[in-house]
Design a protein around this motif. Structure first.
Motif, mmCIF file in Angstrom:
data_model
loop_
_atom_site.group_PDB
_atom_site.id
_atom_site.type_symbol
_atom_site.label_atom_id
_atom_site.label_comp_id
_atom_site.label_asym_id
_atom_site.label_seq_id
_atom_site.Cartn_x
_atom_site.Cartn_y
_atom_site.Cartn_z
ATOM 1 N N SER A 7 -15.361 24.537 -4.350
ATOM 2 C CA SER A 7 -15.108 24.875 -2.941
ATOM 3 C C SER A 7 -13.615 24.987 -2.647
ATOM 4 C CB SER A 7 -15.754 23.838 -2.014
ATOM 5 O OG SER A 7 -15.199 22.556 -2.229
ATOM 6 N N VAL B 127 -12.233 28.191 -4.292
ATOM 7 C CA VAL B 127 -12.703 29.349 -3.507
ATOM 8 C C VAL B 127 -11.855 29.512 -2.242
ATOM 9 C CG1 VAL B 127 -14.642 30.185 -2.084
ATOM 10 C CG2 VAL B 127 -15.056 29.428 -4.434
ATOM 11 N N LYS C 106 -9.676 32.784 -1.061
ATOM 12 C CA LYS C 106 -9.782 33.447 0.254
ATOM 13 C C LYS C 106 -8.406 33.591 0.904
ATOM 14 C CE LYS C 106 -14.525 32.050 1.255
ATOM 15 N NZ LYS C 106 -15.385 31.155 2.020
ATOM 16 N N ASP D 243 -19.002 34.216 -4.956
ATOM 17 C CA ASP D 243 -17.748 33.454 -5.072
ATOM 18 C C ASP D 243 -17.085 33.715 -6.421
ATOM 19 O OD1 ASP D 243 -17.824 32.327 -2.569
ATOM 20 O OD2 ASP D 243 -18.845 30.494 -3.208
#
Length: 436
Positions: free
Chosen positions: A199, A202, A206, A236
């Protein structure tokens, strides 16, 4: 060149040279020899613990067993008793590697590995990372992990990072300002690989997408990125490959065991069959056919200090149909057994189904950075999210329609916008939680 990582293991009593040599021999076995090795090692580790571990003797109920499937399934609740009462004869907390699980399953416990077994874990890590040109003694890692926030714990972890050629980016603050600092570090440091929680990595990707940047252009020494501890969804993975410009490798491990599965250069999620024996079982503890989902049950083939024999780790997975005993391949990791949503109709669904369906809509425009789902009542769910602007009515209706279609209708959702999401003490993000 001085091998600082190997040296730090040896100075702490972990026989890394022997472990590497032994692992090389196991890796070099033929298919038939490997099958025999696994069967011999299963027998040897059970015999050892039945002879030397009173905790395991009590669990089995006898020093004799006829078939492997007669052995009990060890679960985390069995292990929530003082460590001293679980150690084998001849081992103490002073002579073992001691650590505790992250608690992401909701059932944390302290565990032990004998020093040889822990050295084998590192040898196994080095071997697998080596598939992608990474050398723990020379390659600098960009590490996206949690870190203890108390003074001594923080300093100790930073020193371990120095010995392990790692620079750590703590994942508790992943704000725009913090990610700008991360980017600056990549501009001035010759990192060879990234490793850390899915997470968090990722989120960094972004951020790069928004800046229209490719990480490999900024840090040309980068070779590969390994993500771990949380689910890696296909979209992802594509995002990471696009924004980093390097291969993305999916890792699945557990601190109390070893690396469990690691994607090889052929993009197979290869299970570690050198130090572990992995089974996929149904609710009655019978093996399921390859290609069928079931609970993941793992035996540590070398840990003599503490038994992890037919240990139910709390995850659900599927073995590939072409999987064999000597070359097991994990087709899919579905989620945790305690992350099951029970719906008003009586239907049971992996909580990650909600997350996956919602994710496909919620992130369309890049507004929502991350989110988690919580089940409060049988028909009541909360979606906590971090975003630049609040979700509008159209987006909310789209999410509710998709969930009605993929799961069932008449489920109620509260959408709660937050500045940051709560993470575990180690910095992991729990994507779905049921409070039922």
């Amino acid at each position: 060149m001085f091998s600082i990582f190997d040296f730090s293991l040896r100075i702490n009593g972990f026989p890394i040279r022997k472990a590497k040599s032994d692992l090389d021999k196991i890796v070099g076995l033929s298919a038939d020899e490997k099958k025999q090795f696994i069967e011999n090692q299963k027998q040897a580790i059970v015999d050892f613990h039945l002879e030397n571990n009173s905790f395991y003797q009590k669990l089995v109920g006898s020093k004799n067993y006829k078939n492997w499937k007669d052995l009990p399934i060890l679960n985390k609740s069995n292990l929530q008793i003082p460590l001293e009462s679980r150690l084998s004869k001849g081992f103490s907390t002073k002579t073992c590697y001691i650590n505790k699980t992250s608690g992401s399953s909701g059932e944390p416990f302290v565990f032990a590995k004998d020093k040889y077994s822990h050295a084998l874990t590192w040898a196994s890590n080095m071997y697998r990372f080596g598939w992608f040109g990474i050398d723990f003694n020379r390659s600098l890692q960009a590490r996206f992990y949690g870190i203890p926030l108390d003074f001594m714990g923080y300093k100790k972890e930073r020193f371990k990072d120095f010995l392990s050629k790692r620079f750590r980016f703590p994942v508790f603050d992943l704000s725009y300002t913090a990610l700008e600092k991360v980017l600056k570090k990549f501009q001035t440091t010759k990192f060879e690989y990234l490793n850390g929680y899915t997470s968090s990595i990722v989120l960094f990707a972004k951020f790069l997408r928004k800046q229209n940047l490719i990480l490999k252009d900024i840090c040309p020494t980068l070779k590969v990125c390994m993500v771990t501890s949380e689910m890696l969804f296909e979209d992802d993975k594509i995002l990471l490959e696009t924004q980093f410009g390097i291969p993305i490798i999916n890792e699945y491990g557990a601190s109390e065991l070893d690396l469990i599965a690691f994607q090889n250069p052929n993009e197979e999620w290869l299970i570690n069959s050198e130090t572990l024996f992995v089974e996929i079982l149904d609710e009655n503890n019978n093996a399921v056919p390859n290609g069928t989902e079931g609970k993941i049950v793992i035996t540590s083939l070398f840990n003599k200090a503490h038994p992890f024999i037919r240990y139910e780790i709390g995850d659900i997975g599927i073995l590939d149909k072409k999987s064999t005993l000597e070359k097991p391949i994990l087709k899919q990791l579905i989620g945790r057994t305690n992350d099951i949503a029970i719906l008003p109709s009586g239907k049971k669904s992996p909580g990650l189904t909600f997350y996956y369906v919602t994710k496909s809509i919620i992130e369309d425009d890049g507004n929502v950075k991350e989110f988690v789902i919580k089940q409060r009542e049988i028909d009541q769910f909360e979606i906590e999210y971090v975003s630049e602007t609040e979700l509008d009515l159209v987006q909310i209706q789209k999410i509710e329609q998709a969930i009605a279609l993929y799961l069932e209708p008449n489920l109620h959702f509260a959408f709660i916008r937050k500045n940051t999401l709560e993470r575990t003490a180690r910095g992991k993000l729990k994507q779905f939680t049921s409070f039922l």
